[in-house]
Design a protein around this motif. Structure first.
Motif, mmCIF file in Angstrom:
data_model
loop_
_atom_site.group_PDB
_atom_site.id
_atom_site.type_symbol
_atom_site.label_atom_id
_atom_site.label_comp_id
_atom_site.label_asym_id
_atom_site.label_seq_id
_atom_site.Cartn_x
_atom_site.Cartn_y
_atom_site.Cartn_z
ATOM 1 N N VAL A 131 -3.107 0.464 -11.194
ATOM 2 C CA VAL A 131 -3.650 1.159 -10.024
ATOM 3 C C VAL A 131 -4.263 0.166 -9.035
ATOM 4 O O VAL A 131 -4.227 0.387 -7.814
ATOM 5 C CB VAL A 131 -4.650 2.255 -10.438
ATOM 6 N N LEU A 132 -4.804 -0.953 -9.514
ATOM 7 C CA LEU A 132 -5.292 -1.971 -8.593
ATOM 8 C C LEU A 132 -4.132 -2.687 -7.894
ATOM 9 O O LEU A 132 -4.256 -3.097 -6.734
ATOM 10 C CB LEU A 132 -6.178 -2.967 -9.336
ATOM 11 N N LEU A 133 -3.009 -2.816 -8.578
ATOM 12 C CA LEU A 133 -1.796 -3.324 -7.926
ATOM 13 C C LEU A 133 -1.425 -2.401 -6.767
ATOM 14 O O LEU A 133 -1.132 -2.869 -5.657
ATOM 15 C CB LEU A 133 -0.657 -3.398 -8.937
ATOM 16 N N LEU A 134 -1.430 -1.097 -7.011
ATOM 17 C CA LEU A 134 -1.134 -0.134 -5.954
ATOM 18 C C LEU A 134 -2.137 -0.245 -4.815
ATOM 19 O O LEU A 134 -1.775 -0.228 -3.632
ATOM 20 C CB LEU A 134 -1.120 1.278 -6.534
ATOM 21 N N LYS A 135 -3.413 -0.373 -5.153
ATOM 22 C CA LYS A 135 -4.447 -0.506 -4.124
ATOM 23 C C LYS A 135 -4.141 -1.659 -3.168
ATOM 24 O O LYS A 135 -4.194 -1.492 -1.940
ATOM 25 C CB LYS A 135 -5.807 -0.738 -4.791
ATOM 26 N N HIS A 136 -3.820 -2.822 -3.719
ATOM 27 C CA HIS A 136 -3.660 -3.997 -2.875
ATOM 28 C C HIS A 136 -2.314 -4.032 -2.159
ATOM 29 O O HIS A 136 -2.194 -4.676 -1.101
ATOM 30 C CB HIS A 136 -3.891 -5.256 -3.696
ATOM 31 N N LEU A 137 -1.320 -3.340 -2.677
ATOM 32 C CA LEU A 137 -0.025 -3.281 -2.002
ATOM 33 C C LEU A 137 0.085 -2.088 -1.064
ATOM 34 O O LEU A 137 1.105 -1.939 -0.370
ATOM 35 C CB LEU A 137 1.104 -3.234 -3.033
ATOM 36 N N LEU A 138 -0.939 -1.252 -1.021
ATOM 37 C CA LEU A 138 -0.889 -0.034 -0.211
ATOM 38 C C LEU A 138 -0.494 -0.290 1.244
ATOM 39 O O LEU A 138 0.310 0.479 1.806
ATOM 40 C CB LEU A 138 -2.235 0.692 -0.289
ATOM 41 N N PRO A 139 -1.013 -1.324 1.922
ATOM 42 C CA PRO A 139 -0.594 -1.543 3.314
ATOM 43 C C PRO A 139 0.917 -1.737 3.481
ATOM 44 O O PRO A 139 1.457 -1.489 4.562
ATOM 45 C CB PRO A 139 -1.356 -2.809 3.716
ATOM 46 N N LEU A 140 1.593 -2.164 2.419
ATOM 47 C CA LEU A 140 3.042 -2.380 2.478
ATOM 48 C C LEU A 140 3.833 -1.144 2.079
ATOM 49 O O LEU A 140 5.064 -1.187 2.027
ATOM 50 C CB LEU A 140 3.423 -3.549 1.566
ATOM 51 N N LEU A 141 3.136 -0.040 1.802
ATOM 52 C CA LEU A 141 3.790 1.197 1.366
ATOM 53 C C LEU A 141 3.511 2.357 2.315
ATOM 54 O O LEU A 141 3.826 3.498 1.983
ATOM 55 C CB LEU A 141 3.307 1.570 -0.037
ATOM 56 N N ARG A 142 2.961 2.067 3.469
ATOM 57 C CA ARG A 142 2.443 3.129 4.323
ATOM 58 C C ARG A 142 3.419 3.601 5.390
ATOM 59 O O ARG A 142 3.066 4.442 6.221
ATOM 60 C CB ARG A 142 1.134 2.685 4.974
ATOM 61 N N LYS A 143 4.640 3.076 5.398
ATOM 62 C CA LYS A 143 5.625 3.542 6.367
ATOM 63 C C LYS A 143 6.993 3.528 5.704
ATOM 64 O O LYS A 143 7.221 2.806 4.727
ATOM 65 C CB LYS A 143 5.625 2.666 7.615
ATOM 66 N N GLN A 144 7.890 4.369 6.207
ATOM 67 C CA GLN A 144 9.240 4.482 5.674
ATOM 68 C C GLN A 144 9.212 5.012 4.231
ATOM 69 O O GLN A 144 8.151 5.137 3.620
ATOM 70 C CB GLN A 144 9.960 3.143 5.712
ATOM 71 N N PRO A 145 10.373 5.320 3.670
ATOM 72 C CA PRO A 145 10.401 5.711 2.258
ATOM 73 C C PRO A 145 9.858 4.605 1.364
ATOM 74 O O PRO A 145 10.140 3.427 1.572
ATOM 75 C CB PRO A 145 11.895 5.955 1.988
ATOM 76 N N ALA A 146 9.056 4.977 0.392
ATOM 77 C CA ALA A 146 8.469 4.001 -0.525
ATOM 78 C C ALA A 146 8.178 4.698 -1.844
ATOM 79 O O ALA A 146 7.674 5.823 -1.860
ATOM 80 C CB ALA A 146 7.184 3.411 0.047
#
Length: 256
Positions: A131-146
């Motif tokens: 979940v901390l991996l998700l937290k820090h990668l969140l800015p790279l998952l905020r647009k387009q399909p992810a």
């Protein structure tokens, strides 16, 4: 089948736990796909892994190897920065992180075997790191399909627990499931095209399962390549409408 639902064009993917077992198999299979432009292979020793080095020789710059101990939040922050410098958006992130009998964790059979250090070790890798991996990668998952997918386990299902035992592992995977379910709600608000999945790969012939393979029924011990194929099929079939759900390798939903 598209790598993830509604994907158009080439994808960038990141595998955390990439140097062995299912993670390594996922890297190999993603690099074989024409719709995958780049794979970030992340593990504690990604840059010194002979297996990942062999993949890099075959696939060149399409494979980027990054060292990171996902239990270290500062390391995760540095990882996110390194990926962002090379990639504007991640279409797929898969966490294969998990321990059962190493790094201080152990599969307890009864309450008398519980101790704080084993519980902490299990939760640190099985629940907190993904979940901390998700937290820090969140800015790279905020647009387009992810899609963000993490390997859970059927034994993390509270409703399916009929045998008991394995306190730390069961509880940490149950915690992971709740963290992913909660994150799926937030991420859906930020990016309606995003999907978060908890996936059970089945019992796979890896370091995690080796001490317990004698109890596995015939035909139910999978090789990492088979498990990876099943996981990628699940990811390709489940999109935003199924975000926050829990699936087994065979396509069957698992009760929480």
């Amino acid at each position: 089948m598209a790598l993830i639902p509604d994907l158009s064009g080439s994808a960038s993917a990141l595998i955390c736990g990439a140097s062995q077992g299912i993670g390594l198999a996922l890297c190999e299979q993603l690099l074989q796909r024409e719709d995958v432009a780049q794979v970030f292979a992340v593990s504690r020793q990604a840059t010194t892994s002979a297996e990942l080095a062999a993949l890099a020789e075959r696939h060149g710059p399409r494979l980027v190897r990054l060292d990171c101990d996902a239990r270290d939040e500062q390391a995760l922050q540095r990882l996110a920065g390194a990926v962002a410098a090379d990639c504007a958006h991640l279409h797929l992130v898969i966490s294969t992180l998990g321990i059962l009998h190493q790094d201080g964790a152990r599969p307890e059979k009864g309450l008398a075997q519980l101790d704080l250090s084993s519980l902490q070790a299990s939760f640190a890798t099985n629940a907190f790191a993904p979940v901390l991996l998700l937290k820090h990668l969140l800015p790279l998952l905020r647009k387009q399909p992810a899609t963000f997918a993490a390997l859970s386990a059927r034994v993390g299902s509270i409703g399916d627990n009929r045998l008991g035992g394995w306190y730390s592992y069961r509880a940490s995977k149950a915690a992971l499931n709740q963290l992913l379910r909660t994150a799926s709600i937030e991420l859906k608000r930020l990016n309606p095209a995003a999907t978060v999945l908890a996936l059970h790969p089945g019992t796979t012939d890896t370091r995690l399962s080796q001490p317990f393979q004698g109890n596995v029924p015939a035909g139910k011990l999978f090789d990492p390549d088979f498990a990876a194929r099943c996981l990628l099929e699940l990811i390709g079939e489940h999109g935003p409408a199924q975000t926050g759900s829990f699936w087994a390798w065979d396509g069957q939903a698992i009760p929480w």
